[in-house]
Scaffold this active site. Structure first.
Site, short mmCIF file in Angstrom:
data_model
loop_
_atom_site.label_atom_id
_atom_site.label_comp_id
_atom_site.label_asym_id
_atom_site.label_seq_id
_atom_site.Cartn_x
_atom_site.Cartn_y
_atom_site.Cartn_z
N ASP A 81 -2.42 -10.36 3.87
CA ASP A 81 -0.98 -10.33 3.66
C ASP A 81 -0.63 -10.27 2.17
O ASP A 81 -1.11 -11.07 1.37
CB ASP A 81 -0.36 -11.59 4.29
N CYS A 110 7.16 -8.94 6.37
CA CYS A 110 6.03 -8.84 7.28
C CYS A 110 6.38 -8.22 8.62
O CYS A 110 5.67 -7.33 9.11
CB CYS A 110 5.40 -10.21 7.50
N ASP A 133 0.01 -5.56 4.88
CA ASP A 133 1.32 -5.22 5.43
C ASP A 133 2.26 -4.69 4.35
O ASP A 133 3.04 -3.79 4.58
CB ASP A 133 1.93 -6.41 6.18
N HIS A 134 2.19 -5.26 3.15
CA HIS A 134 3.03 -4.83 2.04
C HIS A 134 2.42 -5.35 0.75
O HIS A 134 1.40 -6.05 0.77
CB HIS A 134 4.47 -5.33 2.19
#
Length: 529
Positions: A17, A57, A328-329
């Site tokens: 993450d 998220c 995710d980012h």
């Protein structure tokens, strides 16, 4: 693509993450300590221009799992329900005979039309993606992890916040290392280790059985804190300075959205116990320490991935396992005085992607610099597994790149969207004078130019060749007028051609239903005269 003969391949989808796309030492990052991911990249393909579709998220993972752009899956923010009609990677794998198993979290909210209004799943955004079996839970309360710690005599308060709360420290230092030493929190007791242990336990006795797993690590997501030996692995003095203008006021003047961005990024969100002051107020020394700790957190994840790969090699499963590593980012990490993933800058959405596929020996240690997107991951996995890709999917399979082929046509830009609505209190609407559905923007990012469109705020336009750090907005510059118009038209065309296509490739005809496959609808016909 080439597949290993014999048993069907295992699938291991790993997400870390909030991992910046530049933070791999194999890509030349001076402070990244990622030997295991570097080795995976040398044994596979690294996609160096890979972008998320959204943040935070929930929306980002919805795109990863469904292969759909935000404008189609409509998971706008954390807590927006995921429409049950959408196909996703877990459901498609299950149709292929796998039992998709999750270690961690997916951050998806159940479709409220399918459950009672009293269903507790409607009180959280940290729900389970349909199709997965969850072996351990790593949501915000992290009860499974805390219970595991208590059995080891750690974390008696029963609260993640208390476990991470910083001790008083001298001005100018965050003193994260001393905080963790004081708590007696070790590298063998982190959330990352907990998830890894759960996965390794699952693998025992499953060699050669054809499994499908998703290992979803929370790190390097905040709070910025990690035990030794990772906490001091990178010295603050080693880190590069963030990309930012001389003053915060200059950054704030770029666009009305920036004021909201700084307000949202509070110190407390990144270091527990630091209060609600804006993270933009951290000193240069504090930012350097945070950047160093961030790379230490990445190193910890890398070490746990190394343990997994070692196990796969010892068990004999490695050669027959499709391994996908991504995020995710991204993370701003002090660029533009911002922390987190809110905003339109590249750092918030540029993420890593490494794929190691069975049988793709001719493309080991390959780098792909074409624009790839999170929506490509789901169709890639299905393609390698020999499964049909649902026609509504927006992404394209990356399997040709894994075979060393260059697709005849490929996207020339990356696209992403962000929604900043607040359905509960409407604060963005009131502060920016917008309607609820105006609280969003879409980005078209090409080789040189980047266009950001807001339905209710001024557009932005950057010349990345002259301004790689995105400091100067050219949207109102007469020199760029035609380019801005051209990119606005490109974005309109992108949205028109990618609007929901669930049934648009089908037609009722006298001979019955005629349907175009996902692959067929990607093809362009040659003009004839």
């Amino acid at each position: 693509m080439t597949k290993t003969p014999g048993d069907r391949p295992n699938v291991l989808l790993i997400t870390a993450d909030q991992w910046r796309g530049d933070s791999l030492s194999v890509l030349g990052h001076a402070c990244a300590r990622t030997p295991n991911l570097d080795a995976l990249a040398r044994d596979g393909v690294a996609f160096t221009r890979h972008f998320s579709q959204a943040s935070p998220c929930g929306p980002a993972r919805a795109s990863l799992y469904t292969g759909l752009y935000l404008m189609n899956h409509r998971v706008c923010v954390n807590g927006t329900p995921l429409d049950q009609r959408h196909a996703n990677i877990a459901l498609e794998a299950r149709r292929g005979g796998y039992r998709p198993t999750l270690f961690g979290y997916t951050d998806q909210t159940v479709d409220p039309r399918t459950v009672s209004s009293a269903d507790p799943r409607l009180r959280t955004y940290e729900g389970l993606l349909p199709g997965f079996e969850q072996r351990l839970v790593m949501d915000g309360p992290a009860r499974d992890w805390l219970s595991w710690l208590r059995r080891q005599g750690v974390g008696s308060t029963g609260s993640v916040e208390e476990l991470y709360r910083t001790e008083p420290a001298p001005p100018g230092t965050l003193n994260i290392v001393r905080h963790l030493t004081h708590r007696g929190f070790t590298a063998e007791q982190t959330e990352t280790r907990f998830v890894t242990e759960g996965f390794l336990n699952f693998l025992e006795g499953r060699a050669g059985t054809g499994w499908f797993t998703h290992v979803s690590y929370i790190r390097p997501h905040p709070p910025f804190s990690v035990p030794e030996p990772f906490a001091s692995l990178v010295a603050p003095a080693e880190t590069s300075a963030p990309a930012r203008l001389p003053t915060l006021a200059e950054e704030q003047a770029q666009h009305p959205l920036m004021a909201l961005a700084y307000e949202r990024a509070t110190k407390e969100k990144f270091v527990t116990g630091q209060g609600d002051a804006s993270a933009s107020e951290w000193t240069e020394a504090e930012v350097a320490e945070l950047r160093a700790i961030y790379h230490g957190m990445q190193a910890e994840v890398d070490a746990e991935i190394g343990r997994i790969i070692d196990h796969l090699k010892r068990s004999g499963d490695y050669e027959n396992t499709l391994i996908v590593f991504t995020s995710d980012h991204g993370e701003m990490l002090g660029d533009h005085y911002l922390f987190g993933k809110f905003g339109y800058f590249d750092a918030a959405v540029h993420i890593p992607l490494i794929i190691r596929a069975p049988g793709a020996n001719q493309t080991r240690s390959t780098r792909v610099d074409r624009f790839t997107e999170a929506v490509d991951v789901m169709p890639t996995i299905l393609d390698i597994l020999g499964r049909e890709i649902p026609s509504q999917v927006d992404g394209r399979s990356l399997a040709p790149f894994l075979d060393g082929d260059m697709p005849a046509t490929w996207r020339r830009e990356a696209h992403w969207e962000m929604d900043f609505r607040d359905v509960v209190d409407g604060k963005p609407e009131h502060e920016l004078g917008l309607a609820l559905d105006d609280c969003q923007f879409a980005v078209l990012r090409g080789e040189r130019y980047k266009y950001i469109h807001f339905p209710g705020l001024p557009a932005l336009f950057f010349d990345l060749q002259r301004d790689p750090n995105e400091f100067v907005d050219r949207a109102s510059d007469p020199e760029y007028r035609d380019l801005v118009l051209d990119h606005a038209q490109k974005m309109l065309s992108w949205r028109m051609t990618h609007a929901d296509r669930s049934l648009t490739g089908m037609i009722a005809a006298p001979q019955g239903l005629v349907s175009r496959s996902h692959a067929e609808r990607q093809q362009r016909s040659l003009k004839t005269t």
